[in-house]
Scaffold this active site. Structure first.
Site: not given
Ligand SMILES: Cc1cc2nc3c(=O)[nH]c(=O)nc-3n(C[C@H](O)[C@H](O)[C@H](O)COP(=O)(O)OP(=O)(O)OC[C@H]3O[C@@H](n4cnc5c(N)ncnc54)[C@H](O)[C@@H]3O)c2cc1C
Length: 324
Positions: A136, A139-140
């Site tokens: 992701c 997300c990261d």
């Protein structure tokens, strides 16, 4: 001994969508039952830092999910550790069967069974998940500012993730097992023009390499699919972008699905093709796939279920009055 539970709202799944639906349905006095499934807390329990859930500048994924579970329980949601193995949505009340042998009957159902990122299946990928390996970019990506990043895949998701990651990394290498991408041409053009991007064609990943102390990725070992030649690509972050699989097995034969198995909902609602059945979170969302969007949809599903039940009660009352 097996039991039968009846509820106005049965919530299946215990990720952000399920727990948020629990908070709202309980506060609407619907006494919801939430069945947690095989992964209590959902996908966020498999990660470490979460930095994009409002109200928390940084929180560990498992800790955030315990807070959500406690919140749903405190509001009055009955939380049950079971896995739904069979779901009959052909007549009301709807009936679900648990792996425990318990039966759940419900006036409405909120499906919040999430999705799974597809992984390569390498032991080294497993080892470094959450420590340099991710599925992701939203997300990261932020964790890899000015770092070397590898993205694996060749479809729209892979190209979008690679382009997004150029906002952070100093270099992004897209590794694809074929000699052409499946992504839309317009995305490909943007990718090929980008100065930070390099594409390694015709390569698969043999191994993700890294260190144990501290735990982290240092690169990938890629193999040419025709010659077998090995190329070592330095990387601090490896993003696997080979697709997602929505957990729609329970309903695949009865609900309308689209985009490769995601449950279809009426735009702007969580209503599925069966009245009284609602879907929220990653199970229905192939675009955003975030904890906060899932939580938002969980809220919508509870409000939609509440409206459905109120309308059902109105109809029952009218029929009773007419007969009397
Ligand atoms: C490694 C990783 C890191 C991530 N980091 C972030 C991040 O930093 N920020 C962010 O916003 N998002 C992040 N995400 C994405 C986020 O986790 C998801 O978008 C979110 O969890 C989706 O929530 P959900 O409620 O739809 O479903 P999920 O979290 O997928 O939960 C699904 C639930 O359904 C249950 N279930 C499935 N089948 C059944 C069944 N048959 N019976 C009963 N229950 C069932 C499972 O047990 C699980 O509890 C990350 C995802 C991963 C994998």
């Amino acid at each position: 001994m097996s039991e039968t539970h009846h509820t106005k709202v049965l919530i299946i799944g215990s990720g952000p969508a399920g727990y948020t639906a629990g908070v709202y349905a309980a506060r609407a006095m619907l006494s919801p039952i939430l069945v947690q499934g095989m992964e209590p807390g959902g996908q966020l329990t498999t990660t470490t830092e979460v930095e994009n859930y409002p109200g928390f500048t940084e929180v560990q994924g498992p800790e955030l999910m315990v807070k959500m579970q406690d919140h749903a329980a405190a509001m009055g949601t009955t939380i049950i550790q079971d896995i739904i193995t069979d779901l009959d949505l052909t007549k009301r009340p709807f009936t679900a069967r648990g792996d425990s042998g318990d039966i759940y009957t419900a006036d409405s159902v909120i499906l919040a069974t999430g999705a799974r990122a597809k992984w390569l299946g390498l032991p080294s990928e497993d080892k470094f998940k959450g420590f340099g390996v991710s599925a992701c970019a939203t997300c990261d990506g932020f964790f890899y500012r000015e770092k070397n990043i590898v993205v694996v895949g060749g479809g729209n998701t892979a190209v979008e993730e690679a382009l997004f990651l150029t906002n952070f990394g100093q270099k992004v290498t897209l590794i694809h097992r074929r000699d052409e991408l499946r992504a839309e041409k317009i995305l490909q053009n943007r990718l090929f023009k980008h100065p930070k991007v390099e594409v390694l064609w015709d390569h698969t990943i043999d191994e993700i390499v890294g260190t144990d102390m501290p735990m982290g990725v240092t690169g990938v070992r890629a193999r040419h699919v025709k010659t077998g030649a090995i190329t070592e690509v330095p990387a601090d972050g490896v993003f696997i972008a080979i697709g997602h699989a929505p957990a729609s097995e329970l309903v695949k034969d009865v609900l309308e699905l689209h985009n490769g198995g995601y449950v279809k909902v009426e735009p702007g609602t969580t209503r599925t093709s069966i009245p009284g059945v609602f879907a929220a979170g990653d199970l229905t969302d192939h675009v955003y796939r975030q904890a906060v969007t899932s939580a938002g949809m969980g809220c919508m599903a509870a409000l939609d279920a509440e409206k459905f039940i109120a309308e059902m009660d109105d109809v029952t009352e009218t029929v009773v009055t007419e007969i009397a």
